[in-house]
Design a protein around this motif. Structure first.
Motif, PDB file in Angstrom:
ATOM      1  N   LYS A 180       2.272   1.856  -3.458  1.00 54.66           N
ATOM      2  CA  LYS A 180       1.298   2.429  -4.385  1.00 54.66           C
ATOM      3  C   LYS A 180       1.129   3.931  -4.143  1.00 54.66           C
ATOM      4  CE  LYS A 180      -1.367  -1.839  -4.994  1.00 54.66           C
ATOM      5  NZ  LYS A 180      -2.685  -2.506  -4.770  1.00 54.66           N
ATOM      6  N   LYS A 181       1.084   4.332  -2.860  1.00 51.74           N
ATOM      7  CA  LYS A 181       0.951   5.754  -2.549  1.00 51.74           C
ATOM      8  C   LYS A 181       2.175   6.534  -3.020  1.00 51.74           C
ATOM      9  CE  LYS A 181      -2.029   5.057   1.487  1.00 51.74           C
ATOM     10  NZ  LYS A 181      -2.156   5.224   2.965  1.00 51.74           N
ATOM     11  N   ASN A 182       3.371   5.944  -2.809  1.00 52.22           N
ATOM     12  CA  ASN A 182       4.598   6.616  -3.245  1.00 52.22           C
ATOM     13  C   ASN A 182       4.651   6.739  -4.763  1.00 52.22           C
ATOM     14  OD1 ASN A 182       5.572   6.994  -0.661  1.00 52.22           O
ATOM     15  ND2 ASN A 182       6.692   5.074  -0.620  1.00 52.22           N
ATOM     16  N   GLU A 183       4.202   5.702  -5.462  1.00 53.62           N
ATOM     17  CA  GLU A 183       4.198   5.758  -6.926  1.00 53.62           C
ATOM     18  C   GLU A 183       3.254   6.852  -7.420  1.00 53.62           C
ATOM     19  OE1 GLU A 183       3.200   1.844  -8.168  1.00 53.62           O
ATOM     20  OE2 GLU A 183       5.237   1.046  -7.932  1.00 53.62           O
ATOM     21  N   ALA A 184       2.068   6.963  -6.787  1.00 60.50           N
ATOM     22  CA  ALA A 184       1.136   8.021  -7.177  1.00 60.50           C
ATOM     23  C   ALA A 184       1.711   9.397  -6.871  1.00 60.50           C
ATOM     24  CB  ALA A 184      -0.202   7.828  -6.463  1.00 60.50           C
ATOM     25  N   TYR A 185       2.384   9.487  -5.727  1.00 59.81           N
ATOM     26  CA  TYR A 185       2.986  10.770  -5.336  1.00 59.81           C
ATOM     27  C   TYR A 185       4.114  11.161  -6.289  1.00 59.81           C
ATOM     28  CZ  TYR A 185       5.516  14.158  -2.466  1.00 59.81           C
ATOM     29  OH  TYR A 185       6.165  15.263  -2.016  1.00 59.81           O
ATOM     30  N   ASP A 226      -4.199  18.256  -6.254  1.00 59.87           N
ATOM     31  CA  ASP A 226      -4.499  16.824  -6.405  1.00 59.87           C
ATOM     32  C   ASP A 226      -3.972  16.270  -7.729  1.00 59.87           C
ATOM     33  OD1 ASP A 226      -5.802  16.811  -3.951  1.00 59.87           O
ATOM     34  OD2 ASP A 226      -7.716  17.360  -4.858  1.00 59.87           O
ATOM     35  N   ASN A 231       0.829  -1.209   0.000  1.00 55.52           N
ATOM     36  CA  ASN A 231       0.000   0.000   0.000  1.00 55.52           C
ATOM     37  C   ASN A 231       0.864   1.260   0.000  1.00 55.52           C
ATOM     38  OD1 ASN A 231      -2.328  -1.541   0.054  1.00 55.52           O
ATOM     39  ND2 ASN A 231      -2.432  -1.576   2.288  1.00 55.52           N
ATOM     40  N   ALA A 232       1.941   1.238   0.815  1.00 53.57           N
ATOM     41  CA  ALA A 232       2.832   2.403   0.858  1.00 53.57           C
ATOM     42  C   ALA A 232       3.513   2.621  -0.497  1.00 53.57           C
ATOM     43  CB  ALA A 232       3.880   2.215   1.951  1.00 53.57           C
ATOM     44  N   SER A 236       2.792  12.428  -9.540  1.00 52.22           N
ATOM     45  CA  SER A 236       2.342  13.819  -9.470  1.00 52.22           C
ATOM     46  C   SER A 236       3.513  14.779  -9.540  1.00 52.22           C
ATOM     47  CB  SER A 236       1.546  14.039  -8.175  1.00 52.22           C
ATOM     48  OG  SER A 236       0.412  13.206  -8.122  1.00 52.22           O
TER      49      SER A 236
END
Length: 289
Positions: free
Chosen positions: A97-102, A276, A94-95, A105
């Motif tokens: 995936k969040k880092n990849e999205a961040y 966002d 999960n972490a 961006s």
């Protein structure tokens, strides 16, 4: 019938006939040990012994750590470690995936690589408004009553009912003439503000510096992450006064204006505002001139 009865007597006699088990010394033939037994006694003792062995084996397997030495049974510690590793693996996934999205961006902020079709969202850009007739603009009786009620409440509760119209107020990073406006059709997701060299550039809102370094195309770049999903980017600076990981306050000087990078055409500030993961026109919130 007599034949069956005779067989029963023979079996009974064999079961209860007393026999003697004698252990002798092979050299002297001296009797060492002797025991009187019957086949029934032997059967009962063997059955009880087998039951005891089964009971002890079951107890060892079910309630003692000795079962770990039996092939096919996993260790309790191994199971616990496997469970912890599974939970940690899920958390790390999960972490990640969040880092990849961040990171995706931040990559958009640095490169400006954004699909225009995805950018045109109702929540970010204004859509074409259809004309409204004068009749639709007239208030109804229910609206008039509601307005009167609100006016009466506000008359005596000015300070209790008063609320700010906006939740976020941005500080102008620098005052100057806008030489190029925000134009998503040409993939210019920023405003260019002409400035004198070494003019202080200030942060629009408090936050944390997530990037502060030199890039070949945009020169010295500093990117700040703010609350509510906002990210501001300041490019082509002559020098930076903050480093990655620094916490900054609203209006704090973070860089000096310059003309660095291959894409720079003069001393100016290339300012971008993102929400966002999507760019928005900074002039909607900030007055540069």
């Amino acid at each position: 019938m007599s034949g069956k009865r005779l067989k029963r007597k023979i079996i009974k006699k064999k079961l209860f006939t007393k026999n003697r088990l004698v252990i002798l010394n092979e050299e002297t033939f001296e009797e060492v040990f002797s025991l009187r037994l019957t086949l029934m006694n032997v059967f009962v003792v063997a059955s009880i012994g087998a039951l005891l062995i089964i009971f002890i084996t079951t107890y060892i397997i079910a309630f003692t750590p000795l079962r770990e030495y039996i092939p096919g049974y996993a260790s309790t510690k191994l199971k616990r470690d496997a469970t912890e590793l599974a939970l940690k693996s899920d958390s790390l996934s999960n972490a990640l995936k969040k880092n990849e999205a961040y990171i995706a961006s931040i990559k958009k902020v640095l490169t400006g690589d954004l699909d225009y079709a995805k950018f045109s969202k109702d929540s970010i850009t204004a859509t074409n408004l259809e004309p409204v007739s004068e009749e639709d603009l007239q208030p109804t009786e229910a609206d008039l009553k509601l307005r009167e009620q609100v006016a009466r409440e506000d008359k005596y509760n000015l300070f209790e009912k008063a609320k700010p119209k906006v939740s976020v107020v941005f500080f102008s990073p620098a005052k100057g003439m806008i030489t190029e406006k925000f134009n998503p059709k040409e993939k210019h997701y920023a405003v260019d503000v002409a400035l004198a060299k070494n003019t202080p550039i200030k942060t629009i809102l408090g936050g944390t510096v997530i990037f502060a370094d030199w890039t070949p195309t945009t020169g010295n770049v500093i990117i700040i992450r703010h609350n509510n999903g906002f990210i501001s980017a300041y490019k082509h600076a002559a020098s930076l006064t903050k480093s990655q990981g620094d916490a900054v306050r609203t209006g704090e000087v973070i860089a000096l204006a310059g003309s660095t990078g291959n894409e720079s055409t003069g001393v100016h500030l290339h300012f971008e505002l993102w929400k966002d993961g999507y760019p928005i026109d900074p002039t909607i919130f900030i007055a540069f001139e």
